[in-house]
Design a protein around this motif. Structure first.
Motif, PDB file in Angstrom:
ATOM      1  N   HIS A 139    -107.393 -22.274-104.260  1.00 33.92           N
ATOM      2  CA  HIS A 139    -105.996 -22.241-103.582  1.00 33.92           C
ATOM      3  C   HIS A 139    -106.468 -22.693-101.995  1.00 33.92           C
ATOM      4  O   HIS A 139    -107.404 -22.422-101.606  1.00 33.92           O
TER       5      HIS A 139
ATOM      6  N   GLN B  56     -98.696 -24.452-102.460  1.00 34.19           N
ATOM      7  CA  GLN B  56     -99.634 -25.607-102.852  1.00 34.19           C
ATOM      8  C   GLN B  56     -99.648 -26.821-102.180  1.00 34.19           C
ATOM      9  O   GLN B  56     -98.644 -26.982-101.210  1.00 34.19           O
ATOM     10  N   VAL B  57    -100.727 -27.329-102.141  1.00 30.63           N
ATOM     11  CA  VAL B  57    -100.698 -28.790-101.590  1.00 30.63           C
ATOM     12  C   VAL B  57    -100.681 -29.942-102.509  1.00 30.63           C
ATOM     13  O   VAL B  57    -100.670 -29.658-103.871  1.00 30.63           O
TER      14      VAL B  57
ATOM     15  N   SER C 189     -96.042 -33.738-105.248  1.00 29.51           N
ATOM     16  CA  SER C 189     -96.653 -35.386-105.203  1.00 29.51           C
ATOM     17  C   SER C 189     -95.419 -36.109-105.460  1.00 29.51           C
ATOM     18  O   SER C 189     -95.344 -37.401-104.749  1.00 29.51           O
TER      19      SER C 189
HETATM   20  N1  LIG Z   1     -97.016 -30.607-109.335  1.00 28.80           N
HETATM   21  C1  LIG Z   1     -97.604 -30.245-107.740  1.00 28.80           C
HETATM   22  C2  LIG Z   1     -99.111 -29.808-108.183  1.00 28.80           C
HETATM   23  C3  LIG Z   1     -99.675 -29.390-107.030  1.00 28.80           C
HETATM   24  C4  LIG Z   1    -101.070 -28.337-107.139  1.00 28.80           C
HETATM   25  O1  LIG Z   1    -101.281 -27.929-108.259  1.00 28.80           O
HETATM   26  N2  LIG Z   1    -101.833 -28.436-106.187  1.00 28.80           N
HETATM   27  C5  LIG Z   1    -103.270 -27.955-106.268  1.00 28.80           C
HETATM   28  C6  LIG Z   1    -104.269 -28.522-105.598  1.00 28.80           C
HETATM   29  S1  LIG Z   1    -104.607 -30.205-106.154  1.00 28.80           S
HETATM   30  C7  LIG Z   1    -103.064 -26.476-105.257  1.00 28.80           C
HETATM   31  O2  LIG Z   1    -102.584 -26.530-104.441  1.00 28.80           O
HETATM   32  N3  LIG Z   1    -103.472 -25.507-106.053  1.00 28.80           N
HETATM   33  C8  LIG Z   1    -103.605 -24.413-105.341  1.00 28.80           C
HETATM   34  C9  LIG Z   1    -102.834 -23.043-105.751  1.00 28.80           C
HETATM   35  O3  LIG Z   1    -102.181 -23.445-107.035  1.00 28.80           O
HETATM   36  O4  LIG Z   1    -102.904 -21.981-105.400  1.00 28.80           O
HETATM   37  C10 LIG Z   1     -97.783 -31.771-107.262  1.00 28.80           C
HETATM   38  O5  LIG Z   1     -97.618 -32.764-107.852  1.00 28.80           O
HETATM   39  O6  LIG Z   1     -97.851 -31.722-105.859  1.00 28.80           O
END
Ligand SMILES: N[C@@H](CCC(=O)N[C@@H](CS)C(=O)NCC(=O)O)C(=O)O
Length: 223
Positions: free
Chosen positions: A44, A56-57, A70
């Motif tokens: 996270h 999320q990032v 994204s």
């Molecule tokens: N569909 C989103 C997916 C984003 C995603 O899964 N980000 C991950 C990092 S690569 C994240 O922030 N995970 C931490 C969490 O879910 O708490 C996108 O395309 O930006």
């Protein structure tokens, strides 16, 4: 006047979703401020909820207003900077590019799960199974098809750089780390992506990172 952009990202070694818009913006020469957050052991990104309703990032802040996800970020950048040609100019090629980005965005779960992006590491042979092999086969054939149909103007999927290359850059990183056997055409494309200045810059920064994120490290022990 161009808006002020800030891109919130996670660890460059691990965050495949962050890599896509970062590479798209940087390779296109679009100026932005980078705000890097760090993953905890569960991957996270600590502090992401301050910037995005999803927590999320990546998140792009456009004059402070968040655009999360994204694909939405890449679409927004393409709309804000049409002269940078982030999508192919030809309508048919552009539709195809959007289709393969959507396919990446929603799919390849086996590949993504068994071979998490880990740029600084080398795990040849790890993560391979029948389902992952099918994902790799599909990636390889969609790359070849793009190169054959649309790639005559350069070494990338649509000849010149586009969002599609940014979208598949994390798959290229996985192929370097896990070294599955690839067709000559796929190997050539891997080299073309790795040679992009924005990709090389991201990879160099990823290799300098030392944070170990247990959730993204199925094949290593915490040092
Ligand atoms: N569909 C989103 C997916 C984003 C995603 O899964 N980000 C991950 C990092 S690569 C994240 O922030 N995970 C931490 C969490 O879910 O708490 C996108 O395309 O930006």
């Amino acid at each position: 006047m161009s808006p002020e952009l800030a891109l919130v990202i996670g660890n460059k070694n691990y965050s495949s979703w962050s890599m896509r818009p970062w590479v798209a913006l940087r390779q296109a020469g679009i100026p932005f401020r980078e705000i890097q957050l760090w993953f905890d052991d569960t991957a996270h990104a600590s502090g992401a909820e301050q910037h995005s309703p999803t927590g999320q990032v990546p998140v792009l802040l456009v004059d402070g207003a968040p655009v999360w996800d994204s694909l939405a970020i890449c679409e927004t950048a393409a709309e804000l900077f049409p002269d940078r040609r982030l999508w192919p100019a030809d309508a048919g090629a552009r539709a195809h590019a959007r289709a393969i980005c959507a396919e990446m965005h929603a799919g390849f779960r086996n590949l993504r799960g068994a071979m998490p992006m880990n740029i600084r590491s080398s795990f040849p042979g790890k993560g391979m199974n029948a389902e992952v092999g099918r994902d790799i086969q599909r990636v390889s054939s969609l790359w070849s098809e793009c190169r054959r149909q649309f790639g005559s103007g350069g070494p990338l999927l649509f000849g010149a750089f586009s969002i599609a290359d940014a979208y598949y850059a994390p798959v290229v990183m996985r192929f370097i780390t896990y070294a599955p056997s690839l067709s000559p055409a796929a190997r050539e494309y891997v080299e073309a992506v790795r040679g992009l200045p924005a990709v090389a810059e991201w990879m160099a920064a990823a290799r300098r990172e030392t944070a170990f994120v247990a959730a993204d490290e199925p094949y290593a022990q915490k040092p």
